[in-house]
Design a protein around this motif. Structure first.
Motif, PDB file in Angstrom:
ATOM      1  N   PHE A   1      -1.515   3.428   7.588  1.00 44.93           N
ATOM      2  CA  PHE A   1      -2.036   4.159   6.321  1.00 44.93           C
ATOM      3  C   PHE A   1      -0.387   5.058   5.870  1.00 44.93           C
ATOM      4  O   PHE A   1      -0.545   5.473   4.808  1.00 44.93           O
ATOM      5  CB  PHE A   1      -2.718   5.397   7.054  1.00 44.93           C
ATOM      6  CG  PHE A   1      -4.005   4.834   7.318  1.00 44.93           C
ATOM      7  CD1 PHE A   1      -4.890   4.664   6.077  1.00 44.93           C
ATOM      8  CD2 PHE A   1      -4.611   4.731   8.411  1.00 44.93           C
ATOM      9  CE1 PHE A   1      -6.212   4.189   6.504  1.00 44.93           C
ATOM     10  CE2 PHE A   1      -5.756   3.906   8.853  1.00 44.93           C
ATOM     11  CZ  PHE A   1      -6.696   3.804   7.850  1.00 44.93           C
ATOM     12  N   ASN A   2       0.623   4.949   6.512  1.00 43.28           N
ATOM     13  CA  ASN A   2       1.685   5.708   5.745  1.00 43.28           C
ATOM     14  C   ASN A   2       2.418   5.170   4.870  1.00 43.28           C
ATOM     15  O   ASN A   2       3.322   5.673   4.381  1.00 43.28           O
ATOM     16  CB  ASN A   2       2.477   6.059   7.316  1.00 43.28           C
ATOM     17  CG  ASN A   2       1.967   6.998   8.178  1.00 43.28           C
ATOM     18  OD1 ASN A   2       0.988   7.808   7.760  1.00 43.28           O
ATOM     19  ND2 ASN A   2       2.351   6.660   9.420  1.00 43.28           N
TER      20      ASN A   2
ATOM     21  N   LYS B   1       3.976  11.133   3.158  1.00 45.10           N
ATOM     22  CA  LYS B   1       4.103   9.734   2.897  1.00 45.10           C
ATOM     23  C   LYS B   1       2.873   9.566   2.357  1.00 45.10           C
ATOM     24  O   LYS B   1       2.432   8.543   1.389  1.00 45.10           O
ATOM     25  CB  LYS B   1       4.413   8.860   4.140  1.00 45.10           C
ATOM     26  CG  LYS B   1       5.999   8.681   4.367  1.00 45.10           C
ATOM     27  CD  LYS B   1       5.950   7.754   5.511  1.00 45.10           C
ATOM     28  CE  LYS B   1       7.523   7.201   5.602  1.00 45.10           C
ATOM     29  NZ  LYS B   1       7.901   6.262   6.565  1.00 45.10           N
ATOM     30  N   VAL B   2       1.627   9.758   3.264  1.00 41.23           N
ATOM     31  CA  VAL B   2       0.288   9.505   2.994  1.00 41.23           C
ATOM     32  C   VAL B   2       0.069  10.335   1.522  1.00 41.23           C
ATOM     33  O   VAL B   2      -0.749   9.492   0.836  1.00 41.23           O
ATOM     34  CB  VAL B   2      -0.714  10.033   3.878  1.00 41.23           C
ATOM     35  CG1 VAL B   2      -2.044  10.033   3.425  1.00 41.23           C
ATOM     36  CG2 VAL B   2      -0.567   9.426   5.163  1.00 41.23           C
TER      37      VAL B   2
ATOM     38  N   SER C   1     -10.483  -4.395   7.572  1.00 41.02           N
ATOM     39  CA  SER C   1      -9.891  -5.439   6.259  1.00 41.02           C
ATOM     40  C   SER C   1      -8.735  -5.529   5.891  1.00 41.02           C
ATOM     41  O   SER C   1      -8.226  -5.780   4.978  1.00 41.02           O
ATOM     42  CB  SER C   1     -11.005  -5.126   5.240  1.00 41.02           C
ATOM     43  OG  SER C   1     -10.629  -3.701   4.701  1.00 41.02           O
ATOM     44  N   ARG C   2      -7.910  -4.666   6.449  1.00 40.91           N
ATOM     45  CA  ARG C   2      -6.522  -4.287   6.011  1.00 40.91           C
ATOM     46  C   ARG C   2      -5.576  -5.502   6.276  1.00 40.91           C
ATOM     47  O   ARG C   2      -5.192  -5.984   7.154  1.00 40.91           O
ATOM     48  CB  ARG C   2      -5.940  -2.958   6.774  1.00 40.91           C
ATOM     49  CG  ARG C   2      -6.235  -1.650   6.092  1.00 40.91           C
ATOM     50  CD  ARG C   2      -6.159  -0.475   7.066  1.00 40.91           C
ATOM     51  NE  ARG C   2      -7.337   0.099   7.319  1.00 40.91           N
ATOM     52  CZ  ARG C   2      -7.871   0.456   8.221  1.00 40.91           C
ATOM     53  NH1 ARG C   2      -7.451   0.405   9.475  1.00 40.91           N
ATOM     54  NH2 ARG C   2      -9.167   1.032   8.467  1.00 40.91           N
TER      55      ARG C   2
ATOM     56  N   THR D   1      -6.361   0.816   1.984  1.00 40.35           N
ATOM     57  CA  THR D   1      -6.426  -0.561   1.333  1.00 40.35           C
ATOM     58  C   THR D   1      -6.140  -0.517  -0.293  1.00 40.35           C
ATOM     59  O   THR D   1      -5.525  -1.506  -0.900  1.00 40.35           O
ATOM     60  CB  THR D   1      -7.449  -1.365   1.549  1.00 40.35           C
ATOM     61  OG1 THR D   1      -8.795  -0.489   0.926  1.00 40.35           O
ATOM     62  CG2 THR D   1      -7.967  -1.752   2.902  1.00 40.35           C
TER      63      THR D   1
ATOM     64  N   LEU E   1       0.789   7.912  -1.354  1.00 41.19           N
ATOM     65  CA  LEU E   1       0.059   6.833  -1.530  1.00 41.19           C
ATOM     66  C   LEU E   1      -1.484   7.428  -2.268  1.00 41.19           C
ATOM     67  O   LEU E   1      -2.067   6.586  -3.202  1.00 41.19           O
ATOM     68  CB  LEU E   1      -0.487   6.168  -0.271  1.00 41.19           C
ATOM     69  CG  LEU E   1       0.770   5.427   0.443  1.00 41.19           C
ATOM     70  CD1 LEU E   1       0.275   4.860   1.735  1.00 41.19           C
ATOM     71  CD2 LEU E   1       1.170   4.346  -0.247  1.00 41.19           C
TER      72      LEU E   1
ATOM     73  N   GLN F   1      -2.724  -5.448   5.823  1.00 40.21           N
ATOM     74  CA  GLN F   1      -1.346  -5.227   6.473  1.00 40.21           C
ATOM     75  C   GLN F   1      -1.110  -5.924   7.606  1.00 40.21           C
ATOM     76  O   GLN F   1      -0.055  -6.158   8.094  1.00 40.21           O
ATOM     77  CB  GLN F   1      -1.350  -3.822   6.908  1.00 40.21           C
ATOM     78  CG  GLN F   1      -1.112  -2.684   5.648  1.00 40.21           C
ATOM     79  CD  GLN F   1      -2.282  -2.243   5.006  1.00 40.21           C
ATOM     80  OE1 GLN F   1      -3.296  -2.844   4.905  1.00 40.21           O
ATOM     81  NE2 GLN F   1      -2.407  -1.020   4.558  1.00 40.21           N
TER      82      GLN F   1
ATOM     83  N   LYS G   1      -0.720  -2.174  -6.015  1.00 33.96           N
ATOM     84  CA  LYS G   1       0.616  -2.753  -6.170  1.00 33.96           C
ATOM     85  C   LYS G   1       0.576  -4.117  -6.667  1.00 33.96           C
ATOM     86  O   LYS G   1       1.330  -4.892  -7.490  1.00 33.96           O
ATOM     87  CB  LYS G   1       1.222  -2.863  -4.641  1.00 33.96           C
ATOM     88  CG  LYS G   1       2.635  -3.183  -4.482  1.00 33.96           C
ATOM     89  CD  LYS G   1       3.403  -3.185  -3.260  1.00 33.96           C
ATOM     90  CE  LYS G   1       4.709  -4.031  -3.091  1.00 33.96           C
ATOM     91  NZ  LYS G   1       4.292  -4.786  -1.615  1.00 33.96           N
TER      92      LYS G   1
ATOM     93  N   ILE H   1       3.240   1.119   2.366  1.00 34.17           N
ATOM     94  CA  ILE H   1       2.950  -0.243   2.239  1.00 34.17           C
ATOM     95  C   ILE H   1       4.144  -0.971   2.349  1.00 34.17           C
ATOM     96  O   ILE H   1       4.220  -2.261   1.705  1.00 34.17           O
ATOM     97  CB  ILE H   1       1.983  -0.452   0.741  1.00 34.17           C
ATOM     98  CG1 ILE H   1       3.057   0.346  -0.418  1.00 34.17           C
ATOM     99  CG2 ILE H   1       0.634   0.237   0.950  1.00 34.17           C
ATOM    100  CD1 ILE H   1       2.372   0.186  -1.629  1.00 34.17           C
TER     101      ILE H   1
ATOM    102  N   PRO I   1      -3.761   1.189  -2.106  1.00 36.42           N
ATOM    103  CA  PRO I   1      -2.475   1.339  -2.383  1.00 36.42           C
ATOM    104  C   PRO I   1      -1.851  -0.313  -2.608  1.00 36.42           C
ATOM    105  O   PRO I   1      -1.137  -0.465  -3.572  1.00 36.42           O
ATOM    106  CB  PRO I   1      -1.718   2.081  -1.392  1.00 36.42           C
ATOM    107  CG  PRO I   1      -2.717   3.066  -0.942  1.00 36.42           C
ATOM    108  CD  PRO I   1      -4.174   2.253  -1.074  1.00 36.42           C
ATOM    109  N   LEU I   2      -2.273  -1.075  -1.684  1.00 36.79           N
ATOM    110  CA  LEU I   2      -1.700  -2.353  -1.741  1.00 36.79           C
ATOM    111  C   LEU I   2      -2.422  -3.290  -2.811  1.00 36.79           C
ATOM    112  O   LEU I   2      -1.630  -4.161  -3.483  1.00 36.79           O
ATOM    113  CB  LEU I   2      -1.984  -3.066  -0.164  1.00 36.79           C
ATOM    114  CG  LEU I   2      -0.957  -3.259   0.786  1.00 36.79           C
ATOM    115  CD1 LEU I   2      -1.579  -4.136   1.883  1.00 36.79           C
ATOM    116  CD2 LEU I   2       0.294  -4.019   0.041  1.00 36.79           C
TER     117      LEU I   2
ATOM    118  N   MET J   1      -0.984   7.640  -5.855  1.00 36.69           N
ATOM    119  CA  MET J   1      -1.120   6.336  -6.519  1.00 36.69           C
ATOM    120  C   MET J   1      -2.409   5.976  -6.930  1.00 36.69           C
ATOM    121  O   MET J   1      -2.611   5.358  -7.992  1.00 36.69           O
ATOM    122  CB  MET J   1      -0.455   5.464  -5.560  1.00 36.69           C
ATOM    123  CG  MET J   1       0.060   4.008  -5.818  1.00 36.69           C
ATOM    124  SD  MET J   1       1.030   3.205  -4.570  1.00 36.69           S
ATOM    125  CE  MET J   1       0.736   1.552  -5.069  1.00 36.69           C
TER     126      MET J   1
END
Lengths: 168, 420
Positions: free
Chosen positions: A26-27, B75-76, A67-68, B39, B79, A70, B45, A29, B41-42, B82
């Motif tokens: 979560f921290n 950091k969070v 679902s991430r 999910t 996001l 990452q 991007k 991307i 933020p990605l 964003m």
């Protein structure tokens, strides 16, 4: 697309929290920052064992859980060229294809830690060079192969401007 | 030859304007799409990477901050910002901290309707199947492409039917049914499939209780956990939107890969033991296991009915000394309702700690990370090692009643003894 590398073997039900723990994902991307935590709860410092091009090999239901995206992204960024498993969870499967990480569904019982493998995605063949064995895989559906060949859904979309041609 | 269809086949056929059957890969228009703070933020991007300038339809998009709400670190926070900037710029729906969990909000705010195709960048998006909506979890790239184009590729799924017969015994809840089914079908027994739940047990459940079962469909690998839209569902939806919707029922002779029948008349409360959701036992086999923390909440069981059940058990009593009970209501509306009814007061008087509506403790980001060697009894849907933020802790899953009773005694306790 031929891939070659050594196997890193894991068990059944490897979930997305094992692949990259919730406490990190979560921290940021930034995948470079995240990929050092790949599989950390199962094998601390696993990322140091990976040589570029290696494979993760696992049992049933690889990638179950969240679902991430990452999860497939950190695998790719850590230098893994493909994941080979007996079966995959569906959101992970979808995400991996979308980001351009090849997945190979094949029985993996005979593959051991460190075995040298080669994979031909188009022909649908996995060779265990260490054991001199060939395994036939079901080649990927055309749509997914198309996305992979373009390097993922983002590159595909950028090239064609829509998804419409994907099914032709 | 007559063409018999499952709910999924009917919804996809209607969306595409032609007849499709399971197995076909199609490009289909999406009725609504959602992302959360793990999910989105990605996705944002990626949206920028593909060169998209604006979203295809701001009314069909919602971003929700629920997993890390309120933010525990800078950091969070970056996001989250964003997401605020993106939805602000695009005029899309946005639910900030304190509003609640995406899977409660999307149906509660009338965004997901029966007969629609809805995607969410969160695996438990299968929840809205309980209101006859084809809803499924996807990743960030899928969300980004859908936000830009309004469409996505899908395989029309094969279906499995699960028929639930009998009468649900007192003190046993839809969560127990969900765990029992997953135990029988296993964690990957429905992978890639749509599951259709039906039978008198479902008919007798409230819409809230049905969400709990559809929510856990993904824990057996399923793409969606569909139910038909009966009068209860139609009423529930009409209270939340005045938009028109169409409902779908499967043909009796539709093609199912498998049909399971379970009679739950003698079902005991069920417990999923560490570290997999399908590692389930009847409660009698694990009763007495000491616990140090309870979690009441999550997208599985954080609704008003769940809080009421727990409050009923805890009313006028104190949770065991040394045990923490964390309560995270599913949404702001749920919290307000629980306050109005005195449910929150009862829980706090019993010793519970109420945190902001959201997902924090369930995913181990903040708000209740257990210590090494501790046991947690939780109403969540996952008990993976490390799930709550510590890979040396042990997570057991049960119903809200089981969690409340267990916190009273400091050990896993059959709630039926507290239910008159």
């Amino acid at each position: 697309m031929e891939l070659k590398g050594n196997a890193h073997k894991f068990g059944n039900d490897i979930n997305t929290d094992y692949i990259i723990s919730g406490k990190y994902k979560f921290n940021t991307i930034d995948m470079k920052e995240l990929s050092v935590h790949l599989m950390e709860d199962l094998r601390p410092n696993f990322y140091k064992e990976i040589k570029s091009g290696d494979f993760i090999v696992a049992g049933e239901n690889f990638g179950c859980g969240s679902s991430r995206e990452q999860a497939p992204l950190v695998i790719k960024h850590a230098g893994i060229s493909a994941v080979i498993a007996s079966s995959f969870a569906r959101i992970f499967y979808r995400n991996a294809i979308n980001i351009g990480l090849p997945l190979i569904e094949v029985p993996t019982d005979n593959i051991e830690e460190g075995d040298l493998l080669s994979v031909d995605l188009e022909k649908g063949i996995v060779k265990n060079i260490s054991k001199n064995e060939s395994l036939n895989i079901i080649p990927l559906p055309v749509v997914m192969l198309k996305i992979l060949q373009e390097g993922g859904l983002v590159s595909y979309y950028k090239k064609y401007g829509s998804l419409e041609s994907i099914n032709e | 030859m007559p063409n018999y269809k499952t709910i999924s086949e009917k919804i996809f056929s209607d969306h595409l304007g032609r007849e499709v059957v399971a197995g076909e890969i199609v490009i289909v228009g999406i009725d609504f799409m959602m992302g959360q703070d793990g999910t989105s933020p990605l996705a944002i991007k990626t949206f920028q990477e593909i060169g998209a300038e604006k979203v295809f339809d701001p009314e069909k998009i919602a971003l929700v901050i629920d997993h890390n709400a309120p933010s525990p670190s800078e950091k969070v926070s970056a996001l989250h910002k964003m997401m605020r900037d993106f939805t602000n710029k695009n005029q899309a729906n946005f639910y900030d901290i304190g509003e609640g969990i995406c899977h409660q909000l999307i149906p509660e705010k009338g965004h997901a309707l029966p007969g629609q195709i809805v995607i969410g960048a969160d695996s438990h998006t299968c929840t809205y199947g309980a209101i006859n909506c084809f809803s499924t979890g996807v990743g960030s790239t899928d969300l980004a492409i859908a936000m830009a184009s309004g469409k996505l590729w899908f395989k029309v799924p094969e279906s499995i039917k699960i028929v639930l017969e009998g009468n649900l015994p007192e003190g046993v809840y839809s969560k127990d049914i969900a765990l029992y089914i997953i135990n029988n079908i296993t964690a990957n027994g429905a992978t890639y499939k749509a599951v259709e739940f039906e039978g008198p047990v479902i008919d007798n459940l409230s819409v809230e209780a049905r969400f709990t079962i559809s929510n856990m469909a993904v824990e057996m690998g399923a793409k969606v956990g569909l139910m038909k839209a009966d009068e209860k569902v139609k009423e529930w939806v009409k209270l939340r939107t005045d938009k028109a919707f169409k409902t779908y029922e499967a043909d009796e002779k539709a093609n199912y890969e498998k049909i399971y029948k379970f009679d739950i008349s003698n079902l005991e409360p069920q417990i999923a033991k560490p570290h997999t959701v399908d590692n389930v036992s009847p409660i009698s086999e694990v009763e007495g296991t000491p616990i140090q923390q309870g979690l009441l909440g999550t997208c599985t069981n954080g609704r008003i009915e769940d809080l009421r059940v727990a409050a009923k058990i805890l009313k006028g009593k104190k949770i065991k000394s040394g045990v923490r009970l964390i309560v995270a209501p599913a949404s702001r509306d749920t919290l307000i309702k629980a306050m109005d009814e005195g449910v929150i007061k009862t829980l706090i008087q019993a010793g519970a700690t109420v945190v902001a509506p959201g997902c924090g403790p369930c995913v181990g980001t903040h708000n209740g990370v257990p210590s090494d060697g501790e046991n947690v009894i939780s109403t969540a849907n996952r008990n993976f090692k490390g799930r709550m933020g510590n890979n040396k802790a042990f997570i057991y899953l049960g119903s809200p009643a089981t969690v409340a009773a267990s916190c009273l005694e400091g050990k896993i306790t059959d709630p039926r003894k507290y239910i008159a």
